[in-house]
Write a protein that holds these residues in place. Structure first.
Motif, PDB file in Angstrom:
ATOM      1  N   ARG A  64      48.883 -79.382  10.439  1.00  0.00           N
ATOM      2  CA  ARG A  64      49.177 -77.801  10.989  1.00  0.00           C
ATOM      3  C   ARG A  64      48.266 -76.752  10.124  1.00  0.00           C
ATOM      4  N   VAL A  65      47.978 -75.865  11.167  1.00  0.00           N
ATOM      5  CA  VAL A  65      47.056 -74.853  10.281  1.00  0.00           C
ATOM      6  C   VAL A  65      47.993 -73.832   9.505  1.00  0.00           C
ATOM      7  N   ALA A  66      47.401 -73.729   8.305  1.00  0.00           N
ATOM      8  CA  ALA A  66      47.887 -73.016   7.034  1.00  0.00           C
ATOM      9  C   ALA A  66      47.239 -71.530   6.978  1.00  0.00           C
ATOM     10  N   ILE A  67      46.058 -71.441   7.283  1.00  0.00           N
ATOM     11  CA  ILE A  67      45.227 -70.378   6.935  1.00  0.00           C
ATOM     12  C   ILE A  67      44.032 -70.294   8.211  1.00  0.00           C
ATOM     13  N   ARG A  68      43.905 -69.098   8.485  1.00  0.00           N
ATOM     14  CA  ARG A  68      42.711 -68.575   9.621  1.00  0.00           C
ATOM     15  C   ARG A  68      42.107 -67.500   8.813  1.00  0.00           C
ATOM     16  N   GLU A  69      40.612 -67.633   8.855  1.00  0.00           N
ATOM     17  CA  GLU A  69      39.784 -66.608   8.130  1.00  0.00           C
ATOM     18  C   GLU A  69      38.863 -66.203   9.475  1.00  0.00           C
ATOM     19  N   SER A  70      38.896 -64.986   9.888  1.00  0.00           N
ATOM     20  CA  SER A  70      37.993 -64.457  10.880  1.00  0.00           C
ATOM     21  C   SER A  70      36.789 -64.371  10.103  1.00  0.00           C
ATOM     22  N   PRO A  71      35.438 -64.577  10.928  1.00  0.00           N
ATOM     23  CA  PRO A  71      34.177 -64.342  10.443  1.00  0.00           C
ATOM     24  C   PRO A  71      33.904 -62.892  10.284  1.00  0.00           C
ATOM     25  N   ILE A  72      33.098 -62.631   9.216  1.00  0.00           N
ATOM     26  CA  ILE A  72      32.732 -61.354   8.689  1.00  0.00           C
ATOM     27  C   ILE A  72      31.888 -60.767   9.604  1.00  0.00           C
ATOM     28  N   GLU A  73      32.224 -59.569  10.272  1.00  0.00           N
ATOM     29  CA  GLU A  73      31.373 -58.725  11.166  1.00  0.00           C
ATOM     30  C   GLU A  73      30.639 -59.824  12.193  1.00  0.00           C
ATOM     31  N   GLY A  74      31.311 -60.725  12.613  1.00  0.00           N
ATOM     32  CA  GLY A  74      30.823 -61.458  13.736  1.00  0.00           C
ATOM     33  C   GLY A  74      29.726 -62.551  13.231  1.00  0.00           C
ATOM     34  N   GLU A  75      29.730 -62.737  11.911  1.00  0.00           N
ATOM     35  CA  GLU A  75      28.868 -63.781  11.433  1.00  0.00           C
ATOM     36  C   GLU A  75      29.440 -65.217  11.266  1.00  0.00           C
ATOM     37  N   GLY A  76      29.011 -66.189  11.827  1.00  0.00           N
ATOM     38  CA  GLY A  76      29.629 -67.472  11.738  1.00  0.00           C
ATOM     39  C   GLY A  76      30.997 -67.527  12.574  1.00  0.00           C
ATOM     40  N   ASP A  77      31.626 -68.774  12.235  1.00  0.00           N
ATOM     41  CA  ASP A  77      32.654 -69.219  12.937  1.00  0.00           C
ATOM     42  C   ASP A  77      34.191 -68.937  12.175  1.00  0.00           C
ATOM     43  N   GLU A  78      35.169 -68.882  12.777  1.00  0.00           N
ATOM     44  CA  GLU A  78      36.356 -68.697  11.956  1.00  0.00           C
ATOM     45  C   GLU A  78      36.607 -70.038  11.389  1.00  0.00           C
ATOM     46  N   ARG A  79      37.112 -69.627  10.004  1.00  0.00           N
ATOM     47  CA  ARG A  79      37.603 -70.751   9.154  1.00  0.00           C
ATOM     48  C   ARG A  79      38.872 -71.377   9.152  1.00  0.00           C
ATOM     49  N   VAL A  80      39.298 -72.493   9.470  1.00  0.00           N
ATOM     50  CA  VAL A  80      40.822 -72.930   9.436  1.00  0.00           C
ATOM     51  C   VAL A  80      40.951 -73.954   8.491  1.00  0.00           C
ATOM     52  N   LEU A  81      42.043 -73.783   7.771  1.00  0.00           N
ATOM     53  CA  LEU A  81      42.414 -74.777   6.736  1.00  0.00           C
ATOM     54  C   LEU A  81      43.700 -75.291   7.167  1.00  0.00           C
ATOM     55  N   THR A  82      43.940 -76.505   7.089  1.00  0.00           N
ATOM     56  CA  THR A  82      45.317 -77.058   7.462  1.00  0.00           C
ATOM     57  C   THR A  82      46.051 -77.010   6.138  1.00  0.00           C
ATOM     58  N   TYR A  83      47.342 -77.373   6.013  1.00  0.00           N
ATOM     59  CA  TYR A  83      48.141 -77.382   4.734  1.00  0.00           C
ATOM     60  C   TYR A  83      47.526 -78.653   3.814  1.00  0.00           C
ATOM     61  N   ASP A  84      47.347 -79.641   4.664  1.00  0.00           N
ATOM     62  CA  ASP A  84      46.700 -80.979   3.757  1.00  0.00           C
ATOM     63  C   ASP A  84      45.369 -80.395   3.070  1.00  0.00           C
ATOM     64  N   GLN A  85      44.285 -79.618   3.787  1.00  0.00           N
ATOM     65  CA  GLN A  85      43.200 -79.296   3.328  1.00  0.00           C
ATOM     66  C   GLN A  85      43.317 -78.053   2.221  1.00  0.00           C
ATOM     67  N   LEU A  86      44.133 -77.374   2.395  1.00  0.00           N
ATOM     68  CA  LEU A  86      44.657 -76.258   1.362  1.00  0.00           C
ATOM     69  C   LEU A  86      45.115 -76.952   0.182  1.00  0.00           C
ATOM     70  N   ALA A  87      46.113 -77.888   0.275  1.00  0.00           N
ATOM     71  CA  ALA A  87      46.635 -78.569  -0.943  1.00  0.00           C
ATOM     72  C   ALA A  87      45.381 -79.267  -1.670  1.00  0.00           C
ATOM     73  N   GLN A  88      44.643 -79.886  -0.896  1.00  0.00           N
ATOM     74  CA  GLN A  88      43.531 -80.780  -1.647  1.00  0.00           C
ATOM     75  C   GLN A  88      42.311 -79.600  -2.329  1.00  0.00           C
ATOM     76  N   ALA A  89      42.217 -78.465  -1.446  1.00  0.00           N
ATOM     77  CA  ALA A  89      41.211 -77.529  -2.115  1.00  0.00           C
ATOM     78  C   ALA A  89      41.994 -76.746  -3.211  1.00  0.00           C
ATOM     79  N   VAL A  90      43.278 -76.690  -3.316  1.00  0.00           N
ATOM     80  CA  VAL A  90      43.829 -76.185  -4.626  1.00  0.00           C
ATOM     81  C   VAL A  90      43.812 -77.061  -5.794  1.00  0.00           C
ATOM     82  N   HIS A  91      44.137 -78.284  -5.411  1.00  0.00           N
ATOM     83  CA  HIS A  91      44.165 -79.319  -6.469  1.00  0.00           C
ATOM     84  C   HIS A  91      42.677 -79.669  -7.072  1.00  0.00           C
ATOM     85  N   SER A  92      41.731 -79.477  -6.230  1.00  0.00           N
ATOM     86  CA  SER A  92      40.361 -79.866  -6.601  1.00  0.00           C
ATOM     87  C   SER A  92      39.951 -78.665  -7.683  1.00  0.00           C
TER      88      SER A  92
END
Length: 163
Positions: A64-92
């Protein structure tokens, strides 16, 4: 939300494990009584730090989606992390901090805008027991250099967001 496959530490207790009058004792009891009950309740929480909490969320909510990050001033795409991805990123990131030599109890100043990367870094610091100090670039406005402020605040580490 508890699911069948969620593993909770053995110290977790249900509400019925408390004395039947604990709510009343919290409201009307002595300060010592309230302190005792509060300690008992805190001891039932299934995690001891933010790292364990993120892992619990990953086991419970997974993809499931844990965090959404909007692009800064229209640059790039929205960034989305699932809970699994968040846990892996924090651990790493926590492992990377340990490899750098950051130790439990040390202070880390963090200069960053609000972002997923900054949140992951803060969670990683807290998961290894480091103390997070939000740091401002306005230190120099106060008449100090960053190095002077770090020394004065006993902050051996300073993390800067790349953005």
């Amino acid at each position: 939300m508890r699911t069948k496959d969620t593993e909770f530490p053995s110290h977790l207790r249900d509400e019925e494990d408390f004395p039947s009058d604990y709510k009343e004792r919290l409201r009307r009891g002595s300060a010592e009584d309230r302190t005792t009950i509060n300690r008992e309740m805190i001891d039932t929480f299934p995690v001891r730090n933010i790292g364990e909490f993120v892992q619990l969320l990953a086991r419970t909510y997974g993809d499931r989606v844990a965090i959404r990050e909007s692009p800064i001033e229209g640059e790039g795409d929205e960034r989305v992390l699932t809970y699994d991805q968040l846990a892996q990123a924090v651990h790493s990131r926590a492992l990377a901090l340990l490899r750098l030599g950051v130790q439990h109890g040390e202070r880390i100043g963090i200069v960053s805008e609000n972002s997923i990367a900054a949140l992951v870094l803060k969670f990683a610091c807290l998961s290894i027991g480091a103390k997070v100090l939000p740091w401002t670039e306005r230190i120099e406005e106060a008449g100090m250099t960053t190095a002077e402020a770090m020394e004065r605040a006993h902050v051996p580490w300073l993390a800067l967001n790349k953005e």
